[in-house]
Scaffold this active site. Structure first.
Site, PDB file in Angstrom:
ATOM      1  N   GLU A   9     -96.995 -35.333   9.913  1.00 26.20           N
ATOM      2  CA  GLU A   9     -98.077 -35.303  10.669  1.00 26.20           C
ATOM      3  C   GLU A   9     -98.710 -34.023  11.064  1.00 26.20           C
ATOM      4  OE1 GLU A   9     -96.473 -39.229  13.396  1.00 26.20           O
ATOM      5  OE2 GLU A   9     -96.303 -37.369  14.194  1.00 26.20           O
ATOM      6  N   ASP A 210     -99.553 -48.549   9.925  1.00 27.94           N
ATOM      7  CA  ASP A 210     -98.888 -49.997   9.734  1.00 27.94           C
ATOM      8  C   ASP A 210     -99.458 -50.838  10.683  1.00 27.94           C
ATOM      9  OD1 ASP A 210     -96.759 -47.890  11.360  1.00 27.94           O
ATOM     10  OD2 ASP A 210     -96.766 -49.845  12.149  1.00 27.94           O
TER      11      ASP A 210
HETATM   12  N1  SAH Z   1     -87.509 -41.521  10.464  1.00 28.14           N
HETATM   13  C1  SAH Z   1     -88.798 -40.872  10.961  1.00 28.14           C
HETATM   14  C2  SAH Z   1     -89.128 -41.467  12.376  1.00 28.14           C
HETATM   15  C3  SAH Z   1     -90.103 -42.469  12.321  1.00 28.14           C
HETATM   16  S1  SAH Z   1     -90.521 -43.060  13.886  1.00 28.14           S
HETATM   17  C4  SAH Z   1     -88.172 -39.250  10.885  1.00 28.14           C
HETATM   18  O1  SAH Z   1     -87.326 -39.231  11.624  1.00 28.14           O
HETATM   19  O2  SAH Z   1     -88.650 -38.619  10.266  1.00 28.14           O
HETATM   20  C5  SAH Z   1     -92.172 -43.594  13.760  1.00 28.14           C
HETATM   21  C6  SAH Z   1     -93.222 -42.621  14.253  1.00 28.14           C
HETATM   22  O3  SAH Z   1     -94.461 -42.915  13.934  1.00 28.14           O
HETATM   23  C7  SAH Z   1     -92.950 -42.130  15.767  1.00 28.14           C
HETATM   24  O4  SAH Z   1     -93.371 -40.888  16.069  1.00 28.14           O
HETATM   25  C8  SAH Z   1     -94.137 -43.007  16.345  1.00 28.14           C
HETATM   26  O5  SAH Z   1     -95.085 -42.461  17.405  1.00 28.14           O
HETATM   27  C9  SAH Z   1     -95.040 -43.269  15.133  1.00 28.14           C
HETATM   28  N2  SAH Z   1     -95.278 -44.807  14.583  1.00 28.14           N
HETATM   29  C10 SAH Z   1     -95.821 -45.163  13.560  1.00 28.14           C
HETATM   30  N3  SAH Z   1     -96.060 -46.365  13.556  1.00 28.14           N
HETATM   31  C11 SAH Z   1     -95.258 -47.007  14.487  1.00 28.14           C
HETATM   32  C12 SAH Z   1     -95.109 -48.346  15.042  1.00 28.14           C
HETATM   33  N4  SAH Z   1     -95.562 -49.324  14.492  1.00 28.14           N
HETATM   34  N5  SAH Z   1     -94.451 -48.356  16.284  1.00 28.14           N
HETATM   35  C13 SAH Z   1     -93.780 -47.352  16.911  1.00 28.14           C
HETATM   36  N6  SAH Z   1     -94.090 -46.107  16.514  1.00 28.14           N
HETATM   37  C14 SAH Z   1     -95.055 -45.812  15.434  1.00 28.14           C
END
Ligand code: SAH
Length: 260
Positions: A9, A210
Site C-alpha cells: 500500500e 474486497d
Molecule cells: N498477509 C498480509 C496481511 C493482510 S491483512 C501481509 O502480511 O502482508 C489485511 C490488511 O488489509 C490489513 O492491514 C487491513 O487493514 C486491510 N484489509 C483489507 N481488507 C480487509 C478486510 N476485509 N478486513 C480486515 N482488514 C482488511
C-alpha cells in the site's frame, strides 16, 4: 503523516512522491519512516510511516498494535499537523460500499471486536447480547467534517471499523451492521485513539480491496485487488496533498485552528 500497515500500500505513494528513507528515526520499532528529500520544492511537508516487516513471520506488521506504536512514535518525533491512517479495507454490498478501489474517508472510527460486557450494576446490564457491550470498547472516535475534501479528491465518506481479524465472525458482522460501517479494516481506530490522546487531527483513508458480504472469499479477493486498490489509494493521497498545499487542513474542514 500517512501511516500504512502494508508495503504494497505504501510503496506507490513513496515512489510517486520520491520520499527517502530516514534510517534511524523510529529506533526500537520495525516501522520505517520516509520523508521528502531536503531539496524538495513541495509546499506540504509529507511523511510516510510504514509498520515494517514482521521478522518472525515475514508478513507486514498489520493490526492494531503496530498501528498504535508507529502512530505514537511519529507523533513524538514529528509533532504532525495531521495523521492519516491510509490503506486498504473490506466494503459491504449491503451498505453500498462494495465497489473495488473506491476510496473512503472516515466519518468516525470504531472497533467492532472489542466485546466488553457491562458490569452487573453498570449501564446496559438490563439488556442482553449486543446491548451489554460496553461503549468504551467501540471507542467511537469522530473524524473532522471531511465532505469538502472528499468531494475534491473523489472519495466517499463512511464509518471505518477496526478489529485484529481479516475474517468476519457473525458477531462482528452484527456489530458492523449496527454501527453502519462502510469499511472494515485492521488499524484505523487504533491510530485514532493514539491521536486523540495528543489532540492530533486524524482521519482514515481506505481503498476497497474486497467485499465482506460478497461472493468471494475475503483473502483471495483481497490479494487479487491489492495492487489495483493501492493505485487508487495513491491517486487519492496525491490529490489530498495538492488540496493541503492550496490551503491548510483546518480551512478545509471549516474549523478554527486548535478546534479539531
Ligand atoms: N498477509 C498480509 C496481511 C493482510 S491483512 C501481509 O502480511 O502482508 C489485511 C490488511 O488489509 C490489513 O492491514 C487491513 O487493514 C486491510 N484489509 C483489507 N481488507 C480487509 C478486510 N476485509 N478486513 C480486515 N482488514 C482488511
Amino acid at each position: 503523516v500517512f501511516v500504512f500497515a502494508m508495503w504494497e500500500e505504501a510503496e506507490p505513494v513513496i515512489a510517486h512522491l520520491g520520499l527517502i528513507r530516514r534510517p534511524d528515526s523510529l529506533a526500537g520499532l520495525p516501522a520505517r519512516l520516509f520523508s521528502l528529500p531536503d531539496e524538495s520544492s513541495s509546499r506540504t511537508d509529507v511523511h510516510v510511516a510504514w509498520n515494517g516487516h514482521n521478522a518472525r513471520f515475514h508478513g507486514n506488521n498489520v493490526g492494531t498494535t503496530p498501528a498504535a506504536v508507529t502512530t505514537y512514535a511519529v507523533i513524538q518525533l514529528l509533532k504532525p499537523d495531521l495523521v492519516i491512517s491510509a490503506g486498504t479495507a473490506g466494503g459491504f454490498q449491503a451498505a453500498g460500499s462494495g465497489t473495488i478501489a473506491d476510496v473512503y474517508l472516515s466519518s468516525k472510527c470504531v472497533f467492532h471486536a472489542r466485546r466488553i460486557p457491562a458490569a452487573e450494576s453498570g449501564a446496559g446490564s438490563a439488556g442482553s447480547g449486543l446491548q451489554q457491550l460496553e461503549e468504551s470498547g467501540f471507542a467511537h472516535i469522530r473524524s473532522p467534517p471531511l465532505a469538502r475534501l472528499a468531494q475534491r479528491i473523489g472519495a466517499k465518506i463512511g464509518v471505518v471499523s477496526t478489529s485484529d481479524s481479516l475474517d468476519c465472525s457473525s458477531e462482528d458482522l452484527a456489530l458492523l451492521r449496527s454501527e453502519g460501517a462502510a469499511v472494515k479494516e485492521m488499524e484505523a481506530a487504533s491510530c485514532a485513539w493514539v491521536c486523540q490522546q495528543s489532540e492530533t487531527p486524524f482521519f482514515a483513508m481506505k481503498a476497497i480491496t474486497d467485499v465482506v458480504d460478497g461472493a468471494h472469499a475475503t483473502q483471495q479477493e483481497f490479494y487479487a485487488n491489492l495492487s489495483f486498490a493501492a493505485v487508487a489509494l495513491k491517486r487519492a493521497v496525491v490529490a489530498l496533498i495538492e488540496c493541503l498545499a492550496e490551503r491548510p487542513f483546518f480551512e478545509w474542514v471549516g474549523l478554527p485552528v486548535g478546534k479539531l
